[in-house]
Write an enzyme that holds these catalytic residues in place. Structure first.
Site, PDB file in Angstrom:
ATOM      1  N   LYS A  10       0.842  -1.202   0.000  1.00 14.22           N
ATOM      2  CA  LYS A  10       0.000   0.000   0.000  1.00 14.22           C
ATOM      3  C   LYS A  10       0.875   1.249   0.000  1.00 14.22           C
ATOM      4  O   LYS A  10       2.019   1.227   0.468  1.00 14.22           O
ATOM      5  CB  LYS A  10      -0.970   0.026   1.183  1.00 14.22           C
ATOM      6  CG  LYS A  10      -0.347   0.221   2.571  1.00 14.22           C
ATOM      7  CD  LYS A  10      -0.355   1.649   3.064  1.00 14.22           C
ATOM      8  CE  LYS A  10       0.914   2.001   3.738  1.00 14.22           C
ATOM      9  NZ  LYS A  10       1.275   2.459   4.911  1.00 14.22           N
ATOM     10  N   ASP A 136      -2.916  -1.196  10.009  1.00 19.11           N
ATOM     11  CA  ASP A 136      -3.053  -1.205   8.543  1.00 19.11           C
ATOM     12  C   ASP A 136      -3.705  -2.484   8.019  1.00 19.11           C
ATOM     13  O   ASP A 136      -4.033  -2.570   6.843  1.00 19.11           O
ATOM     14  CB  ASP A 136      -1.671  -1.079   7.871  1.00 19.11           C
ATOM     15  CG  ASP A 136      -1.149   0.352   7.905  1.00 19.11           C
ATOM     16  OD1 ASP A 136      -1.940   1.270   8.209  1.00 19.11           O
ATOM     17  OD2 ASP A 136       0.048   0.541   7.617  1.00 19.11           O
TER      18      ASP A 136
HETATM   19  P1  ATP Z   1       3.996  -0.248   7.950  1.00 20.28           P
HETATM   20  O1  ATP Z   1       4.011   0.728   6.829  1.00 20.28           O
HETATM   21  O2  ATP Z   1       2.666  -0.944   8.166  1.00 20.28           O
HETATM   22  O3  ATP Z   1       4.600   0.236   9.227  1.00 20.28           O
HETATM   23  P2  ATP Z   1       6.359  -1.402   6.945  1.00 20.28           P
HETATM   24  O4  ATP Z   1       6.237  -1.597   5.472  1.00 20.28           O
HETATM   25  O5  ATP Z   1       7.096  -0.194   7.397  1.00 20.28           O
HETATM   26  O6  ATP Z   1       4.913  -1.450   7.544  1.00 20.28           O
HETATM   27  P3  ATP Z   1       6.903  -4.197   7.310  1.00 20.28           P
HETATM   28  O7  ATP Z   1       7.524  -4.583   6.008  1.00 20.28           O
HETATM   29  O8  ATP Z   1       5.514  -4.604   7.550  1.00 20.28           O
HETATM   30  O9  ATP Z   1       7.060  -2.634   7.576  1.00 20.28           O
HETATM   31  O10 ATP Z   1       7.883  -4.754   8.434  1.00 20.28           O
HETATM   32  C1  ATP Z   1       7.968  -4.220   9.727  1.00 20.28           C
HETATM   33  C2  ATP Z   1       8.588  -5.270  10.666  1.00 20.28           C
HETATM   34  O11 ATP Z   1       7.641  -6.317  10.831  1.00 20.28           O
HETATM   35  C3  ATP Z   1       9.842  -5.905  10.112  1.00 20.28           C
HETATM   36  O12 ATP Z   1      10.946  -5.378  10.771  1.00 20.28           O
HETATM   37  C4  ATP Z   1       9.688  -7.394  10.342  1.00 20.28           C
HETATM   38  O13 ATP Z   1      10.625  -7.870  11.286  1.00 20.28           O
HETATM   39  C5  ATP Z   1       8.301  -7.581  10.933  1.00 20.28           C
HETATM   40  N1  ATP Z   1       7.468  -8.555  10.176  1.00 20.28           N
HETATM   41  C6  ATP Z   1       6.622  -9.433  10.738  1.00 20.28           C
HETATM   42  N2  ATP Z   1       6.009 -10.171   9.800  1.00 20.28           N
HETATM   43  C7  ATP Z   1       6.440  -9.746   8.610  1.00 20.28           C
HETATM   44  C8  ATP Z   1       6.154 -10.121   7.268  1.00 20.28           C
HETATM   45  N3  ATP Z   1       5.290 -11.096   6.983  1.00 20.28           N
HETATM   46  N4  ATP Z   1       6.770  -9.451   6.290  1.00 20.28           N
HETATM   47  C9  ATP Z   1       7.637  -8.445   6.584  1.00 20.28           C
HETATM   48  N5  ATP Z   1       7.967  -8.074   7.823  1.00 20.28           N
HETATM   49  C10 ATP Z   1       7.378  -8.699   8.848  1.00 20.28           C
END
Ligand code: ATP
Length: 289
Positions: A10, A136
């Site tokens: 997203k 989210d």
């Molecule tokens: P948001 O924008 O919702 O904060 P993000 O894109 O910044 O998300 P994610 O890629 O969701 O961040 O990852 C955040 C943390 O979640 C990572 O550091 C990882 O250790 C943990 N995590 C748990 N499950 C997953 C998964 N299925 N895929 C990626 N990261 C995951």
């Protein structure tokens, strides 16, 4: 039996923080939509009462810290499912990038396990389960385009923005969403983006209006901490993207581009100094439709 689900990334076209609440969460107002950059989940039923996660990506947890694991555990407990599941995560969305990769994986696991175990859970109930996993996740259950308020879990579906290209570029740093929100002084935000202008532009199929209405108050926190994010924004503008914004808490920057003829120049220009660059389309439709 096996089922497959796509878990798209997203982007926030608008991210505003109205105030910090007494429960510690921030009251937000966001416009979220999905792009055609997706993880793929393969879910296979296991006769044993267990949850096993695997992935080719070396840098995500594969135990109960994984959001897809938590989604499977939640649905198993709540609906008293005795079978187990093996979930393989083919990760394509950069991790900790501000693209909600983990949340989208959790949402895809909820959708997929609902089908695998023939539970017949309606979308609204899946979204309520998702809210227990992260702010989210409810949006990621249905996708499309929506205004999110409250902690991000209250959703109002709206029309999709005019179709366009989206260039995503992630500098080689990981940004913690909790850290950025922790540093934000909600009472000191001087300029709030206009939700009304964004919704009007989307409703009017006004691509350049959408570009003008892009806004993210978390840029005020992330950009001074990580100058490479500002550099990427400047480069995208210079290379000709029509609208440029940081997604979520960063560090990924996205550029909206209407003309395909500009894509190669912007992509190649960014690749000169940033390894992770993607050129994708807006996804548009809601999940499952
Ligand atoms: P948001 O924008 O919702 O904060 P993000 O894109 O910044 O998300 P994610 O890629 O969701 O961040 O990852 C955040 C943390 O979640 C990572 O550091 C990882 O250790 C943990 N995590 C748990 N499950 C997953 C998964 N299925 N895929 C990626 N990261 C995951």
């Amino acid at each position: 039996m096996k089922v497959y689900e796509k878990a798209p990334a997203k982007i926030n076209l608008l991210l505003d923080v109205l105030r910090k609440r007494s429960d510690g969460y921030h009251e937000v107002e966001m416009v979220m939509t999905m792009v055609d950059l997706a993880d793929r989940l393969e879910m296979e039923e296991l006769p044993r009462d267990t949850i096993i996660i695997s992935s080719q990506a070396g840098f995500i947890p594969l135990d109960e810290k994984n959001l897809a694991f938590q989604a499977a555990k939640l649905i198993k407990e709540r609906y008293e499912v005795k079978q187990g599941v093996y979930i393989h995560l083919d990760k394509k969305i950069p991790v900790a990038a501000g693209l909600a990769g983990g949340s989208s994986d959790a949402a895809a696991a909820l959708r997929g396990l609902n089908r695998l175990w023939r539970l017949g859970i309606p979308d609204e109930e899946l979204q309520a389960l998702g809210a227990e996993l992260g702010s989210d996740v409810p949006f990621c259950v249905t996708g499309g385009t929506a205004i999110a308020s409250g902690r991000g879990e209250r959703l109002q579906p709206i029309a999709n923005p005019p179709q366009c290209w989206v260039i995503l570029a992630k500098p080689p740093i990981n940004v913690s969403t909790a850290d950025i929100y922790g540093r934000l002084r909600a009472d000191r935000i001087t300029e709030h983006p206009s939700l009304a202008d964004m919704v009007q532009a989307i409703d009017g199929h006004d691509f350049y209006g959408v570009c003008r209405s892009l806004g993210n108050v978390l840029e005020d926190v992330t950009l001074p901490l990580y100058p490479e994010v500002q550099q990427l924004k400047d480069a995208m503008v210079k290379l000709g993207a029509d609208g440029v914004l940081m997604s979520g808490s960063g560090p990924t920057v996205f550029g909206l581009v209407s003309r395909e003829s500009k894509i190669a120049r912007i992509y190649n220009g960014l690749r000169g100094f940033c390894k992770e660059v993607y050129a994708v389309r807006l996804l548009g439709s809601r999940q499952g439709s």
